[in-house]
Design a protein around this motif. Structure first.
Motif, PDB file in Angstrom:
ATOM      1  N   GLY A  43       0.817  -1.212   0.000  1.00  0.00           N
ATOM      2  CA  GLY A  43       0.000   0.000   0.000  1.00  0.00           C
ATOM      3  C   GLY A  43       0.846   1.256   0.000  1.00  0.00           C
ATOM      4  O   GLY A  43       1.583   1.510  -0.944  1.00  0.00           O
TER       5      GLY A  43
ATOM      6  N   SER B 151       0.499   3.438  14.089  1.00  0.00           N
ATOM      7  CA  SER B 151      -0.586   3.563  13.122  1.00  0.00           C
ATOM      8  C   SER B 151      -0.070   4.052  11.783  1.00  0.00           C
ATOM      9  O   SER B 151       1.017   4.604  11.686  1.00  0.00           O
ATOM     10  CB  SER B 151      -1.642   4.539  13.652  1.00  0.00           C
ATOM     11  OG  SER B 151      -2.125   4.104  14.906  1.00  0.00           O
ATOM     12  N   VAL B 152      -0.907   3.878  10.769  1.00  0.00           N
ATOM     13  CA  VAL B 152      -0.562   4.293   9.411  1.00  0.00           C
ATOM     14  C   VAL B 152      -1.742   5.047   8.817  1.00  0.00           C
ATOM     15  O   VAL B 152      -2.894   4.672   9.009  1.00  0.00           O
ATOM     16  CB  VAL B 152      -0.166   3.080   8.529  1.00  0.00           C
ATOM     17  CG1 VAL B 152      -1.300   2.084   8.399  1.00  0.00           C
ATOM     18  CG2 VAL B 152       0.318   3.517   7.159  1.00  0.00           C
ATOM     19  N   ARG B 153      -1.429   6.131   8.122  1.00  0.00           N
ATOM     20  CA  ARG B 153      -2.453   6.852   7.356  1.00  0.00           C
ATOM     21  C   ARG B 153      -2.401   6.286   5.956  1.00  0.00           C
ATOM     22  O   ARG B 153      -1.464   6.503   5.209  1.00  0.00           O
ATOM     23  CB  ARG B 153      -2.162   8.348   7.343  1.00  0.00           C
ATOM     24  CG  ARG B 153      -3.197   9.102   6.506  1.00  0.00           C
ATOM     25  CD  ARG B 153      -3.065  10.562   6.664  1.00  0.00           C
ATOM     26  NE  ARG B 153      -3.781  10.892   7.897  1.00  0.00           N
ATOM     27  CZ  ARG B 153      -3.983  12.117   8.339  1.00  0.00           C
ATOM     28  NH1 ARG B 153      -3.506  13.137   7.670  1.00  0.00           N
ATOM     29  NH2 ARG B 153      -4.641  12.326   9.433  1.00  0.00           N
ATOM     30  N   TRP B 154      -3.431   5.538   5.580  1.00  0.00           N
ATOM     31  CA  TRP B 154      -3.427   4.807   4.317  1.00  0.00           C
ATOM     32  C   TRP B 154      -3.835   5.662   3.124  1.00  0.00           C
ATOM     33  O   TRP B 154      -3.690   5.240   1.985  1.00  0.00           O
ATOM     34  CB  TRP B 154      -4.289   3.566   4.412  1.00  0.00           C
ATOM     35  CG  TRP B 154      -5.685   3.838   4.867  1.00  0.00           C
ATOM     36  CD1 TRP B 154      -6.121   3.918   6.164  1.00  0.00           C
ATOM     37  CD2 TRP B 154      -6.810   4.101   4.058  1.00  0.00           C
ATOM     38  NE1 TRP B 154      -7.458   4.214   6.188  1.00  0.00           N
ATOM     39  CE2 TRP B 154      -7.913   4.340   4.899  1.00  0.00           C
ATOM     40  CE3 TRP B 154      -7.002   4.163   2.681  1.00  0.00           C
ATOM     41  CZ2 TRP B 154      -9.172   4.627   4.427  1.00  0.00           C
ATOM     42  CZ3 TRP B 154      -8.269   4.449   2.213  1.00  0.00           C
ATOM     43  CH2 TRP B 154      -9.339   4.669   3.072  1.00  0.00           C
TER      44      TRP B 154
ATOM     45  N   TYR C  57      -6.101   7.485  10.456  1.00  0.00           N
ATOM     46  CA  TYR C  57      -5.096   6.479  10.797  1.00  0.00           C
ATOM     47  C   TYR C  57      -5.774   5.171  11.180  1.00  0.00           C
ATOM     48  O   TYR C  57      -6.871   5.164  11.707  1.00  0.00           O
ATOM     49  CB  TYR C  57      -4.248   6.972  11.970  1.00  0.00           C
ATOM     50  CG  TYR C  57      -3.217   7.995  11.570  1.00  0.00           C
ATOM     51  CD1 TYR C  57      -1.954   7.607  11.161  1.00  0.00           C
ATOM     52  CD2 TYR C  57      -3.500   9.355  11.597  1.00  0.00           C
ATOM     53  CE1 TYR C  57      -0.998   8.531  10.786  1.00  0.00           C
ATOM     54  CE2 TYR C  57      -2.553  10.294  11.236  1.00  0.00           C
ATOM     55  CZ  TYR C  57      -1.309   9.872  10.831  1.00  0.00           C
ATOM     56  OH  TYR C  57      -0.366  10.793  10.464  1.00  0.00           O
ATOM     57  N   ARG C  58      -5.079   4.081  10.905  1.00  0.00           N
ATOM     58  CA  ARG C  58      -5.523   2.772  11.381  1.00  0.00           C
ATOM     59  C   ARG C  58      -4.327   2.043  11.966  1.00  0.00           C
ATOM     60  O   ARG C  58      -3.170   2.360  11.652  1.00  0.00           O
ATOM     61  CB  ARG C  58      -6.217   1.991  10.285  1.00  0.00           C
ATOM     62  CG  ARG C  58      -5.322   1.262   9.319  1.00  0.00           C
ATOM     63  CD  ARG C  58      -6.112   0.435   8.357  1.00  0.00           C
ATOM     64  NE  ARG C  58      -6.341  -0.888   8.906  1.00  0.00           N
ATOM     65  CZ  ARG C  58      -6.604  -1.949   8.175  1.00  0.00           C
ATOM     66  NH1 ARG C  58      -6.711  -1.839   6.873  1.00  0.00           N
ATOM     67  NH2 ARG C  58      -6.785  -3.118   8.717  1.00  0.00           N
TER      68      ARG C  58
ATOM     69  N   LEU D 217      -1.301  -0.080  12.627  1.00  0.00           N
ATOM     70  CA  LEU D 217      -0.297  -0.590  11.699  1.00  0.00           C
ATOM     71  C   LEU D 217      -0.316  -2.112  11.633  1.00  0.00           C
ATOM     72  O   LEU D 217      -0.194  -2.686  10.557  1.00  0.00           O
ATOM     73  CB  LEU D 217       1.089  -0.081  12.106  1.00  0.00           C
ATOM     74  CG  LEU D 217       2.265  -0.524  11.261  1.00  0.00           C
ATOM     75  CD1 LEU D 217       2.096  -0.067   9.808  1.00  0.00           C
ATOM     76  CD2 LEU D 217       3.561   0.022  11.838  1.00  0.00           C
TER      77      LEU D 217
ATOM     78  N   TYR E 236      -3.108  -3.255   9.405  1.00  0.00           N
ATOM     79  CA  TYR E 236      -2.824  -2.805   8.039  1.00  0.00           C
ATOM     80  C   TYR E 236      -1.794  -3.726   7.382  1.00  0.00           C
ATOM     81  O   TYR E 236      -1.980  -4.175   6.249  1.00  0.00           O
ATOM     82  CB  TYR E 236      -2.311  -1.364   8.065  1.00  0.00           C
ATOM     83  CG  TYR E 236      -1.983  -0.794   6.711  1.00  0.00           C
ATOM     84  CD1 TYR E 236      -2.978  -0.266   5.896  1.00  0.00           C
ATOM     85  CD2 TYR E 236      -0.673  -0.768   6.239  1.00  0.00           C
ATOM     86  CE1 TYR E 236      -2.686   0.262   4.647  1.00  0.00           C
ATOM     87  CE2 TYR E 236      -0.366  -0.245   4.990  1.00  0.00           C
ATOM     88  CZ  TYR E 236      -1.377   0.271   4.204  1.00  0.00           C
ATOM     89  OH  TYR E 236      -1.080   0.792   2.970  1.00  0.00           O
TER      90      TYR E 236
ATOM     91  N   GLU F 271      -3.293  -7.191   6.602  1.00  0.00           N
ATOM     92  CA  GLU F 271      -4.173  -7.151   5.430  1.00  0.00           C
ATOM     93  C   GLU F 271      -3.380  -7.050   4.134  1.00  0.00           C
ATOM     94  O   GLU F 271      -3.662  -7.757   3.160  1.00  0.00           O
ATOM     95  CB  GLU F 271      -5.115  -5.955   5.557  1.00  0.00           C
ATOM     96  CG  GLU F 271      -6.068  -5.800   4.403  1.00  0.00           C
ATOM     97  CD  GLU F 271      -6.953  -4.575   4.590  1.00  0.00           C
ATOM     98  OE1 GLU F 271      -6.680  -3.563   3.910  1.00  0.00           O
ATOM     99  OE2 GLU F 271      -7.877  -4.638   5.414  1.00  0.00           O
ATOM    100  N   ARG F 272      -2.374  -6.183   4.106  1.00  0.00           N
ATOM    101  CA  ARG F 272      -1.581  -5.990   2.892  1.00  0.00           C
ATOM    102  C   ARG F 272      -0.743  -7.217   2.563  1.00  0.00           C
ATOM    103  O   ARG F 272      -0.560  -7.560   1.391  1.00  0.00           O
ATOM    104  CB  ARG F 272      -0.693  -4.752   3.037  1.00  0.00           C
ATOM    105  CG  ARG F 272      -1.465  -3.472   2.974  1.00  0.00           C
ATOM    106  CD  ARG F 272      -2.111  -3.376   1.627  1.00  0.00           C
ATOM    107  NE  ARG F 272      -3.000  -2.247   1.525  1.00  0.00           N
ATOM    108  CZ  ARG F 272      -3.355  -1.705   0.379  1.00  0.00           C
ATOM    109  NH1 ARG F 272      -2.902  -2.171  -0.761  1.00  0.00           N
ATOM    110  NH2 ARG F 272      -4.190  -0.705   0.353  1.00  0.00           N
TER     111      ARG F 272
END
Length: 164
Positions: free
Chosen positions: A52, A133-136, A142-143, A145, A148, A151-152
């Motif tokens: 991502g 967290s990561v801002r996708w 943010y969600r 990490l 994320y 899932e990736r």
């Protein structure tokens, strides 16, 4: 908290072992060699797993930049300047040694995991409370990490039908 952030990526690398990577490139400006002009090119500088908004290498985490496919240079008429510029990037990647149609990441930026662990942000990564967290997306929030990455990695290992 540094351990938690780095541990998440160490675990991710272990899960990514054996999955396909994409190549990283670096733009080299036009220059003259013995008075002969040499066109700009994008040269290979490494490989990463594309997750991502993140690129994960064996020893670093990067924020994605532009993604192009290497293409032979051909003369075409373009309706938009952006199409012309994109074609120039694609030709530069081909001139730099990437295979026709190969995906190339350029304009990526290294991320500072230690800064994230200290509570600062680095690119799309930040610490929210005690949760890495990561801002996708630029418009998205943010969600976590950990979710994320899981899932990736799943998508990379088992892409949906029709995805290329």
């Amino acid at each position: 908290m540094t351990v938690a952030v780095t541990a998440l990526f160490a675990d991710a690398r272990a899960q990514l072992a054996g999955l396909g990577r994409e190549r990283l490139g670096c733009a080299m400006p036009a220059r003259r060699i013995l008075g002969i002009a040499r066109a700009p090119r994008i040269v290979p500088v490494g490989e990463a797993w594309h997750l991502g908004v993140l690129l994960v290498t064996d020893d670093a985490v990067l924020a994605t930049g532009d993604i192009v496919r290497a293409r032979r240079e051909v003369r075409r008429g373009y309706a938009a300047q952006s199409q012309r510029e994109r074609a120039e990037w694609e030709a530069a990647a081909f001139r730099g040694g990437f295979a026709e149609g190969e995906t190339v990441h350029v304009g990526w930026r290294p991320l500072d995991l230690a800064a994230v662990a200290r509570g600062e942000s680095s690119g799309p990564l930040a610490l929210h409370g005690d949760v890495p967290s990561v801002r996708w997306s630029t418009a998205g929030g943010y969600r976590a990490l950990q979710g994320y990455l899981a899932e990736r990695i799943e998508l990379l290992g088992h892409p949906p039908r029709g995805a290329s």
